[in-house]
Design a protein around this motif. Sequence first.
Motif, mmCIF file in Angstrom:
data_model
loop_
_atom_site.group_PDB
_atom_site.id
_atom_site.type_symbol
_atom_site.label_atom_id
_atom_site.label_comp_id
_atom_site.label_asym_id
_atom_site.label_seq_id
_atom_site.Cartn_x
_atom_site.Cartn_y
_atom_site.Cartn_z
ATOM 1 N N ARG A 1 -52.330 -17.697 -21.905
ATOM 2 C CA ARG A 1 -53.725 -17.759 -21.467
ATOM 3 C C ARG A 1 -53.994 -16.628 -20.478
ATOM 4 N NH1 ARG A 1 -52.486 -22.883 -22.849
ATOM 5 N NH2 ARG A 1 -54.055 -23.992 -24.047
ATOM 6 N N LYS B 1 -56.798 -15.532 -17.746
ATOM 7 C CA LYS B 1 -57.964 -15.940 -16.969
ATOM 8 C C LYS B 1 -58.578 -14.714 -16.304
ATOM 9 C CE LYS B 1 -56.517 -20.707 -16.141
ATOM 10 N NZ LYS B 1 -56.298 -21.782 -15.133
ATOM 11 N N THR C 1 -61.601 -17.929 -19.785
ATOM 12 C CA THR C 1 -60.219 -18.088 -20.233
ATOM 13 C C THR C 1 -60.101 -17.719 -21.703
ATOM 14 O OG1 THR C 1 -59.815 -19.868 -18.623
ATOM 15 C CG2 THR C 1 -58.284 -19.677 -20.480
ATOM 16 N N THR D 1 -57.238 -17.351 -24.988
ATOM 17 C CA THR D 1 -55.938 -17.864 -25.427
ATOM 18 C C THR D 1 -55.383 -17.014 -26.557
ATOM 19 O OG1 THR D 1 -56.545 -20.125 -24.814
ATOM 20 C CG2 THR D 1 -54.702 -19.854 -26.336
ATOM 21 N N LEU E 1 -50.941 -16.023 -18.076
ATOM 22 C CA LEU E 1 -50.209 -17.250 -17.780
ATOM 23 C C LEU E 1 -49.459 -17.763 -18.999
ATOM 24 C CD1 LEU E 1 -53.191 -19.000 -15.973
ATOM 25 C CD2 LEU E 1 -51.184 -18.051 -14.817
ATOM 26 N N SER E 2 -48.273 -18.293 -18.744
ATOM 27 C CA SER E 2 -47.507 -19.012 -19.763
ATOM 28 C C SER E 2 -47.037 -20.321 -19.156
ATOM 29 C CB SER E 2 -46.300 -18.176 -20.214
ATOM 30 O OG SER E 2 -45.506 -18.902 -21.146
ATOM 31 N N ARG E 3 -47.442 -21.419 -19.766
ATOM 32 C CA ARG E 3 -47.134 -22.752 -19.238
ATOM 33 C C ARG E 3 -47.593 -22.890 -17.786
ATOM 34 N NH1 ARG E 3 -41.052 -24.366 -21.501
ATOM 35 N NH2 ARG E 3 -41.682 -24.732 -23.653
ATOM 36 N N GLY E 4 -48.715 -22.271 -17.483
ATOM 37 C CA GLY E 4 -49.296 -22.373 -16.156
ATOM 38 C C GLY E 4 -48.700 -21.446 -15.120
ATOM 39 N N THR E 5 -47.680 -20.682 -15.496
ATOM 40 C CA THR E 5 -47.022 -19.764 -14.567
ATOM 41 C C THR E 5 -47.492 -18.336 -14.814
ATOM 42 O OG1 THR E 5 -45.053 -21.170 -14.470
ATOM 43 C CG2 THR E 5 -44.799 -18.875 -13.776
ATOM 44 N N LYS E 6 -47.791 -17.628 -13.747
ATOM 45 C CA LYS E 6 -48.233 -16.247 -13.873
ATOM 46 C C LYS E 6 -47.086 -15.363 -14.358
ATOM 47 C CE LYS E 6 -50.131 -12.330 -11.264
ATOM 48 N NZ LYS E 6 -50.618 -11.844 -9.946
#
Length: 499
Positions: free
Chosen positions: A122, A124, A135, A137, A165-170
Motif C-alpha cells: 500500500r 499512502k 491510498t 494498492t 507499506l507492507s503489512r502496515g510497516t514502512k
Amino acid sequence: MRLKQLIGLFLFALISNTAFCQTTEVVSKRYDVTLRQAHMGSLEIDTMLLESYTTLPANVRQFYLDARSVFEKDKKIDFTDSRIVKAAAQNKMPLMAGPMLGDIKENGVSIWLRPSNKRPIRIKVTALGTKTEKTYTLKPAVAGKEERIVLNDLSPATKYKYVVLSRGTKIGGGAFETTSKIDDKIGLRLAFASDFHKVGLHNPNLVDAILKREPIAMMLLGDLAVDDRENNMSMHRTDYLLRDVSEAWQNLSANVPLYAAWDDHDYLNNDLSGLPEWFTKEDRTELRNLWRENWNNPKTDIEGINFNTRIGQLEIIMLDTRSYRTVEQRGQYDSYLGKEQLSWLKNVLAKSTAPFKIISSGTMWSDYISNGKDSWGTWDTQAREEIYKFIETENIPGVLLLSGDRHGARGFTIPRDSGFEFYEFGPASLGGVPGPEGIAKDSSSQMFGYLGLGLKAFGEFTFNMEGTEPIVTFRLIDELGNIMEEHTVPYSKLTPVGK
C-alpha cells in the motif's frame, strides 16, 4: 565568452572543490575507486563502491553479496529466481529495489519498485500541509519482478509525501511535486547530467545538492549504473542491484522523478554501439528489455529505448544514440539514429505544443571536443544537418540540446548559416572522472568548460514563463550546492530566424 575568460575557468576547475564550499555538512569518502577500477567491476571493487561513503546495514550488504553470488554462477536468471527471492527473505528485504519515481504529470506520478514477495503493498500519499490521504494498492504478481503503479487523481502543482507499506510497516517513501496544468504558464526547475559510472551513484553529497534544488524531475543521459558488462545479462543485473541497495541512490530515486537514456558503458562497452561483429540481434533485444525493466521511463511501443513526454511547459525527448547505429555504415546517412528514429524525432518536434523542447543525445551534438569522437561528427553529419534544418525551416522554437559522454562540463553554441544558434549543454560530471580537454581548441563558440577529474556536478534549467518573454537559465552546480556557472537565454534566442 573570450578565450582569456575560458582559460580562467579552466584553471579554476583544477582547484579543489573546497574552493566552492558553502557547507560543512559533508560526508567524507571512505574508499576512492577510480574509473578504471569501476570498469573492471570485480566483487572487491564493487563492494568498495557500495560503501565508498557510508556503511550499509548488515542485512542489506549480505543480500547484495548473496544475490550477486547467484548471478555470477548463472547467466540466464533474473531477480525472480528462487535463490534471489530466498536471499531477500533471509535478509529481511521486503523490497529488492525502489521506490523509484518516474513520469511526473499534473495529476500523478509513476512509481517503480521490485517487491521480494507477493504480499500486497500500500502506498499512502498526502499533500503537504493537509491531512487528506489517498491510498493505492499494488498486488505483486511474481516475487522479484519489477512493478509499476501510477498514483493518479492528484492535484496540479502540489507537493506530496508518500509512504510505501507492507503489512502496515514502512518499507520506503519519499516526496514529489506534480506539474502545473499544461495551459498554466508556471515556471519549473529541471536537473540533468550524465556519467555516474557507478562511482557517483553512492555520493550522498551530490544527491543532497540535487535534492536541495528541488527539481521537478531529472534527466540522466547515460553511463549510469551498468559498466562494461557486454552481453552478460546477469552481470548487468548485479550492477543494477549495486545501484538499488545504495543509500544515496535510494534517496535520489525516491524523491526526484527520473528519466534515463543509455550510452556505451550501459549498453555494451567503451565506444561500442549497434551490433559489433561478436554480438547478435537477440543480444540487443535483451539489452533493450533489461533497460526497460530497470528504469521507470514512460511506456512506448518504440523498438529502441527512445521516448518523449510532456512535463508542464517542457517536451522531454530522449534519444537512443547507441542501439540503432549501423556499424558497417559508419559515416553514412542513417548510420547513427537510424531511419525510423530520425522520422520519429521529426514527428515529435512537429507535433509538440510545448514552448520548450529538450532533446538529449548520449554523445555530443557538436564536434568541438575530441573532433566528434564516437558521436554525430564521425557517424552521421547528414542526419544531424537534417535535424537542424528541419527545426529552422519548420520554425520550431524553444529547442535546447543536451549531451553526455565527454567527461567534464561544457556549454556551446552551434552557429548556423541562417544566423540562428543552437545551445548545447553537457554536464557529464556525476562521477568526477577524467576525460578530454575542458576547453575546445576553437573556443569562439564555447560558454564554459571544465575538466572531468574531480568535478562532481550536475546541470539545471530553470524556466521562467513570466515577463515579456520566457527565459531559461542554465546553472552548473557542484556537489556542495555551489553555483559554478549561470547563463540565461531569452526565448527569442531559441527561436529560428524565420519565426
